[in-house]
Design an enzyme around this catalytic site. Sequence first.
Site, PDB file in Angstrom:
ATOM      1  N   VAL A  20       0.943  -1.121   0.097  1.00 50.03           N
ATOM      2  CA  VAL A  20      -0.138  -0.201  -0.014  1.00 50.03           C
ATOM      3  C   VAL A  20       0.782   1.160  -0.103  1.00 50.03           C
ATOM      4  O   VAL A  20       0.676   2.110  -0.845  1.00 50.03           O
ATOM      5  CB  VAL A  20      -0.894   0.011   1.206  1.00 50.03           C
ATOM      6  CG1 VAL A  20      -1.790   1.314   1.271  1.00 50.03           C
ATOM      7  CG2 VAL A  20      -1.942  -1.397   1.096  1.00 50.03           C
ATOM      8  N   ARG A  64      -6.331  -3.714  -4.771  1.00 45.42           N
ATOM      9  CA  ARG A  64      -5.989  -4.981  -5.077  1.00 45.42           C
ATOM     10  C   ARG A  64      -4.585  -5.072  -5.476  1.00 45.42           C
ATOM     11  O   ARG A  64      -4.005  -4.329  -6.162  1.00 45.42           O
ATOM     12  CB  ARG A  64      -6.707  -5.732  -6.089  1.00 45.42           C
ATOM     13  CG  ARG A  64      -8.220  -5.811  -5.829  1.00 45.42           C
ATOM     14  CD  ARG A  64      -9.080  -5.912  -7.140  1.00 45.42           C
ATOM     15  NE  ARG A  64      -8.594  -4.880  -8.200  1.00 45.42           N
ATOM     16  CZ  ARG A  64      -8.702  -4.764  -9.542  1.00 45.42           C
ATOM     17  NH1 ARG A  64      -9.698  -6.013  -9.960  1.00 45.42           N
ATOM     18  NH2 ARG A  64      -8.710  -3.816 -10.396  1.00 45.42           N
ATOM     19  N   LYS A 105     -14.165   0.063   5.785  1.00 39.31           N
ATOM     20  CA  LYS A 105     -13.151  -0.788   5.142  1.00 39.31           C
ATOM     21  C   LYS A 105     -13.224  -2.291   5.447  1.00 39.31           C
ATOM     22  O   LYS A 105     -13.073  -3.296   4.682  1.00 39.31           O
ATOM     23  CB  LYS A 105     -11.475  -0.497   5.747  1.00 39.31           C
ATOM     24  CG  LYS A 105     -10.542  -1.204   5.337  1.00 39.31           C
ATOM     25  CD  LYS A 105     -10.154  -1.216   4.002  1.00 39.31           C
ATOM     26  CE  LYS A 105      -9.122  -2.411   3.547  1.00 39.31           C
ATOM     27  NZ  LYS A 105      -8.001  -2.063   2.928  1.00 39.31           N
ATOM     28  N   CYS A 143      -5.196  -9.203   3.443  1.00 37.79           N
ATOM     29  CA  CYS A 143      -6.252  -8.610   3.880  1.00 37.79           C
ATOM     30  C   CYS A 143      -7.300  -9.437   4.339  1.00 37.79           C
ATOM     31  O   CYS A 143      -7.729  -9.345   5.398  1.00 37.79           O
ATOM     32  CB  CYS A 143      -6.674  -7.651   2.745  1.00 37.79           C
ATOM     33  SG  CYS A 143      -5.401  -6.327   2.429  1.00 37.79           S
TER      34      CYS A 143
END
Length: 441
Positions: free
Chosen positions: A11, A160, A210, A267
């Site tokens: 990220v 992604r 989220k 995740c």
Amino acid sequence: MKLSIFGLGHVGLVYAAGFASIGFHVKGFDIDAEKIRMLNRGRLPMVEPNLMELIDSGTKQQRLVFTDDYHDAVLSSDASFVAVDTPLNEEEELDLGQVISAFRMIGESLRKAGGYHIVVIKSTVPPGTTSGIVRETLEKESGKKAFEDFGLAVNPEFMREAHAVQDFFETDRIVIGANDERSRKVVSEIYASFRCPKLITSFNNAEMIKYASNSFLAMKISFINMIANICERIPGSDVEVVAEGMGLDKRITPSLLKPSLGWGGSCWPKDNKVLLDLARSLGVEAPLVESTLEINEGQPLQAIRMAEEALGPLRGRRVAVLGLAFKANTDDVRGAVSRKVIKHLLERGARVVVYDPVAMDNYRALAESNGKTIEYAESGLECIRDADCVIVVTEWEEFKRITQEDYRRAMKRPVLIDGMRIYDAKRYSEITYRAIGLGPQ
Ligand code: UDX
């Protein structure tokens, strides 16, 4: 405006390079000095399509700099984004250690900072974290007051892996959680050039969005996998056609309806677990989240069952596993389905041979075969040689090119289990071809 990004994982690196490409001056900070050296030598610490090019262009234009000096990162910027990992610990509970450590560093540096600085949390954290431990840590370390002396905002990401660069530029939405006007305004300005819906809300809502998104998306796949397991028992049925028919409904859409041996990654497994823990801690039942996880846990066993149905007990059988990465175009093996498949195979005494075009080193580094030997092949074709059974776990292009003839020639007995539905069943009809969600044809 100058930005700093704390944590140069998937990220953080994409955001650092992405923000630099749209004109910001960015300092990317990581505590891992080796990673900083690698980046400064023009090497990427992971596989992510198009990211190296984006980094190169940022560094050439001198808008992107990597450093392991956190004071410098904070003091030379106006806004610091925190994008460190929030993994599960050995007890499978959320570990906020990296987040707290990042905020300590930022707080400590803020003590010395002159003007206004805003701190933005991108890491996935449960509702209550930013208004609680994050704010407390920053105020304690800096000796300053949030919302007065410095700004604070939550800004989750929805990228992604393997599509992260594209997702940065073409994000569906931007969510900004802020409890004061100035923080709202500053973060909105940072994203001013993005043409997409922007939702500005509270810390807790932004944090919850989220988890709820990730859980809903994972639920969709668990749902289609559940349907796949039913279809497999129905003569002439095929979940791919069922999914196609479902996806034509605009309310359902075709996305995330691809049957598989389960979803993995860095995740969804942890975020679903954390959401379930959060619900329980609040005295709320969350049966959909529970089932989403449960179906996913059972899904790799479908491949084992198919192998046993075709071969009988797997003890001593040579089973080839094609694919280790949790999905194609990444070398990431975190939460990868391959690991569950291999574990079940080893428990049953199978002789396991594996191959992945890029994730072999990361898989080896896990050293989780519990002393049992795994063979590492050099290519897909080598992996399937003399195998009693092949299980396709990751949908790499290289595997799609292996033909029925290749399988027939190379394998001891051609039992092919297509865990990702990468092949057209009709073209593999002369070997024992079993696939997720494909009923007896
Ligand atoms: C996910 C979310 O998509 C992203 O929004 C969030 O920010 C982080 O988590 P990622 O983990 O990179 O991204 O993977 P994704 O491409 O969503 O796939 C997750 C897993 O689901 C993979 O193991 C993939 O193989 C599997 N999958 C995906 C399916 O089994 N079926 C599908 O239809 C799609």
